[in-house]
Design an enzyme around this catalytic site. Structure first.
Site, PDB file in Angstrom:
ATOM      1  N   ASN A 216       0.855  -1.192   0.000  1.00 57.40           N
ATOM      2  CA  ASN A 216       0.000   0.000   0.000  1.00 57.40           C
ATOM      3  C   ASN A 216       0.897   1.251   0.000  1.00 57.40           C
ATOM      4  O   ASN A 216       1.729   1.411   0.904  1.00 57.40           O
ATOM      5  CB  ASN A 216      -0.891  -0.042   1.255  1.00 57.40           C
TER       6      ASN A 216
ATOM      7  N   ASP B 168      -0.182   4.482   0.075  1.00 54.84           N
ATOM      8  CA  ASP B 168      -0.858   5.695   0.574  1.00 54.84           C
ATOM      9  C   ASP B 168       0.068   6.581   1.404  1.00 54.84           C
ATOM     10  O   ASP B 168      -0.003   7.813   1.343  1.00 54.84           O
ATOM     11  CB  ASP B 168      -2.045   5.324   1.484  1.00 54.84           C
ATOM     12  N   HIS B 169       0.922   5.929   2.213  1.00 53.34           N
ATOM     13  CA  HIS B 169       1.741   6.711   3.136  1.00 53.34           C
ATOM     14  C   HIS B 169       2.789   7.553   2.421  1.00 53.34           C
ATOM     15  O   HIS B 169       3.242   8.567   2.955  1.00 53.34           O
ATOM     16  CB  HIS B 169       2.395   5.807   4.180  1.00 53.34           C
TER      17      HIS B 169
ATOM     18  N   ARG C 233       3.647  18.443   2.866  1.00 58.40           N
ATOM     19  CA  ARG C 233       4.336  19.675   2.487  1.00 58.40           C
ATOM     20  C   ARG C 233       3.763  20.277   1.206  1.00 58.40           C
ATOM     21  O   ARG C 233       4.347  21.173   0.615  1.00 58.40           O
ATOM     22  CB  ARG C 233       5.829  19.386   2.281  1.00 58.40           C
TER      23      ARG C 233
ATOM     24  N   HIS D  75      -5.762   3.626  -1.534  1.00 55.88           N
ATOM     25  CA  HIS D  75      -7.116   3.948  -1.074  1.00 55.88           C
ATOM     26  C   HIS D  75      -7.418   5.369  -1.527  1.00 55.88           C
ATOM     27  O   HIS D  75      -6.755   6.311  -1.088  1.00 55.88           O
ATOM     28  CB  HIS D  75      -7.146   3.826   0.461  1.00 55.88           C
TER      29      HIS D  75
ATOM     30  N   ARG E 258      -9.564   8.127  -0.905  1.00 56.11           N
ATOM     31  CA  ARG E 258     -10.528   8.559   0.102  1.00 56.11           C
ATOM     32  C   ARG E 258     -11.381   9.710  -0.427  1.00 56.11           C
ATOM     33  O   ARG E 258     -10.938  10.474  -1.280  1.00 56.11           O
ATOM     34  CB  ARG E 258      -9.795   9.023   1.372  1.00 56.11           C
TER      35      ARG E 258
ATOM     36  N   ARG F 257      -7.114  12.729   1.190  1.00 59.16           N
ATOM     37  CA  ARG F 257      -6.040  13.140   2.099  1.00 59.16           C
ATOM     38  C   ARG F 257      -4.675  12.596   1.677  1.00 59.16           C
ATOM     39  O   ARG F 257      -3.658  13.115   2.064  1.00 59.16           O
ATOM     40  CB  ARG F 257      -6.350  12.748   3.541  1.00 59.16           C
ATOM     41  N   HIS F 258      -4.660  11.514   0.901  1.00 62.07           N
ATOM     42  CA  HIS F 258      -3.358  11.057   0.401  1.00 62.07           C
ATOM     43  C   HIS F 258      -3.402  10.847  -1.122  1.00 62.07           C
ATOM     44  O   HIS F 258      -2.931  11.697  -1.855  1.00 62.07           O
ATOM     45  CB  HIS F 258      -2.810   9.851   1.183  1.00 62.07           C
TER      46      HIS F 258
ATOM     47  N   GLU G   3      -8.767   0.433  -3.080  1.00 60.89           N
ATOM     48  CA  GLU G   3      -9.621   0.431  -1.885  1.00 60.89           C
ATOM     49  C   GLU G   3     -10.554   1.622  -1.955  1.00 60.89           C
ATOM     50  O   GLU G   3     -10.124   2.746  -2.269  1.00 60.89           O
ATOM     51  CB  GLU G   3      -8.779   0.575  -0.618  1.00 60.89           C
TER      52      GLU G   3
ATOM     53  N   THR H   5      -6.649   6.155  10.353  1.00 61.39           N
ATOM     54  CA  THR H   5      -6.559   5.091   9.348  1.00 61.39           C
ATOM     55  C   THR H   5      -7.820   4.258   9.483  1.00 61.39           C
ATOM     56  O   THR H   5      -8.617   4.477  10.410  1.00 61.39           O
ATOM     57  CB  THR H   5      -5.282   4.237   9.570  1.00 61.39           C
ATOM     58  N   THR H   6      -8.023   3.327   8.572  1.00 63.01           N
ATOM     59  CA  THR H   6      -9.222   2.491   8.624  1.00 63.01           C
ATOM     60  C   THR H   6      -9.265   1.777   9.973  1.00 63.01           C
ATOM     61  O   THR H   6      -8.293   1.157  10.388  1.00 63.01           O
ATOM     62  CB  THR H   6      -9.178   1.453   7.481  1.00 63.01           C
TER      63      THR H   6
ATOM     64  N   GLU I 119     -11.179  -9.453   2.612  1.00 62.44           N
ATOM     65  CA  GLU I 119      -9.887  -9.126   3.204  1.00 62.44           C
ATOM     66  C   GLU I 119     -10.111  -9.118   4.708  1.00 62.44           C
ATOM     67  O   GLU I 119     -10.906  -8.318   5.229  1.00 62.44           O
ATOM     68  CB  GLU I 119      -9.348  -7.766   2.732  1.00 62.44           C
TER      69      GLU I 119
ATOM     70  N   HIS J 100      -3.777  -4.933   7.484  1.00 60.24           N
ATOM     71  CA  HIS J 100      -3.872  -3.860   8.480  1.00 60.24           C
ATOM     72  C   HIS J 100      -2.998  -4.183   9.683  1.00 60.24           C
ATOM     73  O   HIS J 100      -3.281  -5.114  10.428  1.00 60.24           O
ATOM     74  CB  HIS J 100      -5.300  -3.560   8.941  1.00 60.24           C
ATOM     75  N   GLY J 101      -1.940  -3.411   9.810  1.00 60.73           N
ATOM     76  CA  GLY J 101      -1.068  -3.547  10.970  1.00 60.73           C
ATOM     77  C   GLY J 101      -0.086  -4.714  10.895  1.00 60.73           C
ATOM     78  O   GLY J 101       0.665  -4.946  11.847  1.00 60.73           O
TER      79      GLY J 101
ATOM     80  N   GLY K 117       1.200  -1.780   4.276  1.00 60.19           N
ATOM     81  CA  GLY K 117       1.613  -0.429   3.928  1.00 60.19           C
ATOM     82  C   GLY K 117       2.564   0.180   4.931  1.00 60.19           C
ATOM     83  O   GLY K 117       3.768   0.289   4.703  1.00 60.19           O
ATOM     84  N   PHE K 118       2.001   0.546   6.087  1.00 60.09           N
ATOM     85  CA  PHE K 118       2.742   1.392   7.017  1.00 60.09           C
ATOM     86  C   PHE K 118       4.105   0.822   7.410  1.00 60.09           C
ATOM     87  O   PHE K 118       5.114   1.539   7.378  1.00 60.09           O
ATOM     88  CB  PHE K 118       1.893   1.665   8.270  1.00 60.09           C
TER      89      PHE K 118
END
Ligand code: PXP
Length: 244
Positions: free
Chosen positions: A10, A12-13, A21, A46, A48, A52-53, A73, A103-104, A155, A195-196, A218-219
């Protein structure tokens, strides 16, 4: 034979950092190229409602450049569903969305929002999106409802497993995921998870939860990439996913 999941990253980050910035870098599209060059089987983003990203420009370019599987997503927001239909990703994953969340925060409630989700799945299928998944908690009722509305895959939300406070709680959460994955597999749904998931908890997840054909991470990967580079971060995760 043990199923080795495909690793989808993912991005997104990367877009979150860019947008912090209001710059044009780092570019999530460039990150996606590097993830695939490091061996990732696909890319997740994702779009949104609040953008936001990831934004429409990213979606367009990711669709043009990603060589592996592309997972879009989305919530049931009509405008975003329409963009997804036009984008024609390989996979559309329906997720809950609240503006105030960081986050979700959990799976989508397919039981409660069955009619709306069924219409959304139908719209995506009719537009030619051949694989639609619902992001759900490890709960049989959510899995059965996903099957009933015509989803092709679920998922599994692994967030509660990831944040478990103790080893025994984490094992219990992993077993819940395993039971849910076995049930989804038995009723004919493909099983994805995410997720996570990270470099520390993936080993336990892999040893307990079977039938998972794709993981979306992702993260953890993007955070490690800030320190060691995206190539190393993706290869490290890929090694874990492959059982190393
Ligand atoms: N799967 C879904 C449905 C998500 O919403 C997210 C977070 O964007 C992920 C997987 C990836 O989670 P993480 O960034 O914690 O790896």
């Amino acid at each position: 034979m043990t199923l080795i999941p495909q690793l989808l990253i993912n991005v997104d980050h990367v877009a979150t950092l860019r947008n912090a910035r209001q710059e044009c870098f780092p570019d999530p599209v460039a990150a996606a190229v590097l993830c695939e060059m490091a061996g990732a089987h696909g890319i997740v983003f994702h779009l949104r409602e609040d953008r936001r990203h990831i934004n429409e420009r990213d979606v367009r370019l990711l669709r043009e450049t990603v060589r592996g599987k592309l997972d879009f997503e989305l919530s049931t927001n009509e405008e975003v569903v329409d963009i997804c239909c036009r984008t024609q990703p390989h996979l559309a994953t329906l997720v809950p969305e609240r503006r105030e969340e960081v986050t979700t925060e959990g799976g989508i409630d397919v039981v409660q929002h069955r009619d709306l989700l069924q219409r959304t799945v139908d719209t995506l299928h009719t537009a030619g999106v051949t694989e639609v998944a619902t992001f759900v908690d490890p709960d049989h009722a959510q899995i059965d409802a996903s099957l009933a509305i015509g989803a092709d895959a679920i998922e599994l939300h692994t967030g509660d497993f990831a944040v478990a406070a103790t080893g025994s709680e984490q094992l219990e959460r992993a077993r819940q995921l395993a039971t849910a994955a076995a049930h989804a597999h038995a009723v004919g749904l493909k099983v994805h998870a995410g997720h996570g998931l990270d470099y520390l908890n993936y080993g336990l997840f892999r040893s307990v939860v079977k039938h998972v054909s794709e993981v979306s991470i992702g993260f953890a990967v993007i955070a490690r990439a800030v320190l060691v580079g995206l190539d190393v971060a993706v290869r490290d995760m890929l090694r874990l996913v492959k059982g190393g």
